[in-house]
Design a protein around this motif. Structure first.
Motif, PDB file in Angstrom:
ATOM      1  N   PHE A  90       0.825  -1.204   0.000  1.00  0.00           N
ATOM      2  CA  PHE A  90       0.000   0.000   0.000  1.00  0.00           C
ATOM      3  C   PHE A  90       0.866   1.263   0.000  1.00  0.00           C
ATOM      4  CE2 PHE A  90      -2.940   3.215   1.462  1.00  0.00           C
ATOM      5  CZ  PHE A  90      -4.159   2.814   0.951  1.00  0.00           C
ATOM      6  N   SER A  91       1.922   1.282   0.835  1.00  0.00           N
ATOM      7  CA  SER A  91       2.771   2.473   0.902  1.00  0.00           C
ATOM      8  C   SER A  91       3.544   2.677  -0.405  1.00  0.00           C
ATOM      9  CB  SER A  91       3.748   2.368   2.077  1.00  0.00           C
ATOM     10  OG  SER A  91       4.596   1.249   1.946  1.00  0.00           O
ATOM     11  N   SER A  92       3.888   1.589  -1.082  1.00  0.00           N
ATOM     12  CA  SER A  92       4.593   1.710  -2.373  1.00  0.00           C
ATOM     13  C   SER A  92       3.707   2.382  -3.412  1.00  0.00           C
ATOM     14  CB  SER A  92       5.022   0.323  -2.870  1.00  0.00           C
ATOM     15  OG  SER A  92       5.954  -0.277  -1.998  1.00  0.00           O
ATOM     16  N   VAL A  93       2.431   1.991  -3.445  1.00  0.00           N
ATOM     17  CA  VAL A  93       1.490   2.608  -4.378  1.00  0.00           C
ATOM     18  C   VAL A  93       1.341   4.092  -4.082  1.00  0.00           C
ATOM     19  CG1 VAL A  93      -0.917   2.659  -5.136  1.00  0.00           C
ATOM     20  CG2 VAL A  93       0.228   0.461  -4.791  1.00  0.00           C
ATOM     21  N   VAL A  94       1.200   4.439  -2.792  1.00  0.00           N
ATOM     22  CA  VAL A  94       1.048   5.849  -2.402  1.00  0.00           C
ATOM     23  C   VAL A  94       2.284   6.655  -2.781  1.00  0.00           C
ATOM     24  CG1 VAL A  94       0.803   7.426  -0.448  1.00  0.00           C
ATOM     25  CG2 VAL A  94      -0.570   5.339  -0.533  1.00  0.00           C
ATOM     26  N   LEU A  95       3.466   6.108  -2.540  1.00  0.00           N
ATOM     27  CA  LEU A  95       4.707   6.836  -2.842  1.00  0.00           C
ATOM     28  C   LEU A  95       4.900   7.036  -4.337  1.00  0.00           C
ATOM     29  CD1 LEU A  95       7.141   5.211  -0.247  1.00  0.00           C
ATOM     30  CD2 LEU A  95       6.151   7.505  -0.182  1.00  0.00           C
ATOM     31  N   VAL A  96       4.492   6.053  -5.129  1.00  0.00           N
ATOM     32  CA  VAL A  96       4.587   6.189  -6.592  1.00  0.00           C
ATOM     33  C   VAL A  96       3.680   7.322  -7.076  1.00  0.00           C
ATOM     34  CG1 VAL A  96       4.029   5.074  -8.786  1.00  0.00           C
ATOM     35  CG2 VAL A  96       5.306   3.816  -7.044  1.00  0.00           C
ATOM     36  N   LEU A  97       2.503   7.436  -6.475  1.00  0.00           N
ATOM     37  CA  LEU A  97       1.538   8.468  -6.878  1.00  0.00           C
ATOM     38  C   LEU A  97       1.757   9.798  -6.159  1.00  0.00           C
ATOM     39  CD1 LEU A  97      -1.721   6.272  -6.885  1.00  0.00           C
ATOM     40  CD2 LEU A  97      -0.314   6.922  -8.857  1.00  0.00           C
ATOM     41  N   SER A  98       2.668   9.847  -5.202  1.00  0.00           N
ATOM     42  CA  SER A  98       2.826  11.021  -4.333  1.00  0.00           C
ATOM     43  C   SER A  98       3.161  12.325  -5.059  1.00  0.00           C
ATOM     44  CB  SER A  98       3.901  10.737  -3.274  1.00  0.00           C
ATOM     45  OG  SER A  98       5.154  10.492  -3.877  1.00  0.00           O
ATOM     46  N   PRO A  99       3.900  12.322  -6.203  1.00  0.00           N
ATOM     47  CA  PRO A  99       4.185  13.610  -6.864  1.00  0.00           C
ATOM     48  C   PRO A  99       2.942  14.412  -7.227  1.00  0.00           C
ATOM     49  CG  PRO A  99       5.619  11.910  -7.733  1.00  0.00           C
ATOM     50  CD  PRO A  99       4.632  11.207  -6.850  1.00  0.00           C
ATOM     51  N   ILE A 100       1.819  13.728  -7.421  1.00  0.00           N
ATOM     52  CA  ILE A 100       0.573  14.427  -7.768  1.00  0.00           C
ATOM     53  C   ILE A 100       0.180  15.394  -6.657  1.00  0.00           C
ATOM     54  CG2 ILE A 100      -1.888  14.107  -8.272  1.00  0.00           C
ATOM     55  CD1 ILE A 100      -1.178  11.348  -9.389  1.00  0.00           C
ATOM     56  N   ILE A 101       0.425  14.956  -5.399  1.00  0.00           N
ATOM     57  CA  ILE A 101       0.088  15.797  -4.251  1.00  0.00           C
ATOM     58  C   ILE A 101       1.296  16.603  -3.790  1.00  0.00           C
ATOM     59  CG2 ILE A 101      -0.641  15.756  -1.832  1.00  0.00           C
ATOM     60  CD1 ILE A 101      -2.335  13.328  -2.441  1.00  0.00           C
TER      61      ILE A 101
END
Length: 267
Positions: free
Chosen positions: A84-95
């Protein structure tokens, strides 16, 4: 033995201390097809629920159940955290990009705020957040309050929406934290509350979390009264003793719902 034979006894219960007589009674039970039960004498110190385990052939009792001491449960929780944290970190640049711009425009200073907090088994670790306050000397000892003058306007928005906690997914990925668990406290709070609240350190027998059972039950934010921290500890200890994956998913869902509903203690 005569009584057992004459009365067609089915079960024997022994509440005597372990001695030679107990061995004799076990033989009597086995020789007469009787189920034998030993009732251990715990005394006043072991009045709560316990779990019976073994180390080799030696039986041992855990006076406080902790499902996350089991290897399989540890593997399940850690695997979910990493995925779950890997998915969030991959998408994190959006935020990350718009938040970073907002923080820089709101006040001078770094984008991220790093603070030592108490983690698993009482070990300190560096906890990351988006910076929501002006740089100040009291950040490691004074909790944020509702009308805290240190907060920036943009930082207040980040806190109310819990966006400021998102960098902690890096802590989860690194292994310092879990997605769900007791919230990590400042070192000075651990030092103070561990002297005031019974079972306070029990909450550190599992990894701290980004969200937790206490938080979704209303015990988050400032704890200016001792009973508020006592209730938080009560919920944290219950979570540690009753963990399962479905409970984690429930807490995550309730956290998302509370973010959209708005929480009065989020400040």
């Amino acid at each position: 033995e005569n009584f057992v034979k004459e009365n067609l006894i089915d079960e024997m219960y022994c509440a005597l201390p372990d001695n030679e007589d107990v061995s004799k009674m076990i033989r009597i039970a086995e020789n007469n097809a009787v189920d034998f039960f030993f009732v251990p004498q715990f005394g006043r110190n072991l009045t709560r629920r316990f779990v019976l385990n073994s180390i080799g052939n030696v039986p041992v009792m855990a006076i406080r159940p902790n499902p996350l001491n089991l290897t399989y449960n540890k593997l399940v929780k850690r695997s979910f955290d990493v995925l779950f944290s890997s998915v969030v970190l991959v998408l994190s640049p959006i935020i990350l990009i718009p938040v970073a711009i907002g923080i820089k425009l709101s006040s001078p200073g770094p984008i991220f705020f790093k603070q030592k907090r108490t983690g698993y088994r009482g070990e300190a670790f560096s906890c990351y957040k988006f910076r929501t306050m002006k740089v100040n000397k009291d950040s490691d000892k004074v909790q944020a309050s509702r009308r805290d003058p240190r907060k920036t306007r943009f930082g207040d928005f980040l806190r109310k929406t819990s966006i400021d906690e998102l960098p902690q997914f890096f802590n989860v990925w690194r292994g310092d934290m879990s997605i769900v668990g007791p919230r990590p406290h400042m070192l000075i709070h651990t030092q103070d509350y561990s002297q005031l609240i019974d079972k306070y350190m029990v909450r550190h027998t599992i990894k701290p979390g980004i969200t937790g059972w206490a938080q979704v039950n209303g015990y988050r934010g400032q704890t200016d009264k001792l009973w508020q921290m006592e209730k938080r500890v009560e919920f944290d200890v219950w979570y540690a003793e009753n963990w399962n994956l479905m409970l984690d998913l429930k807490i995550m869902l309730l956290t998302v719902i509370n973010v959209f509903k708005g929480e009065k203690n989020a400040f």
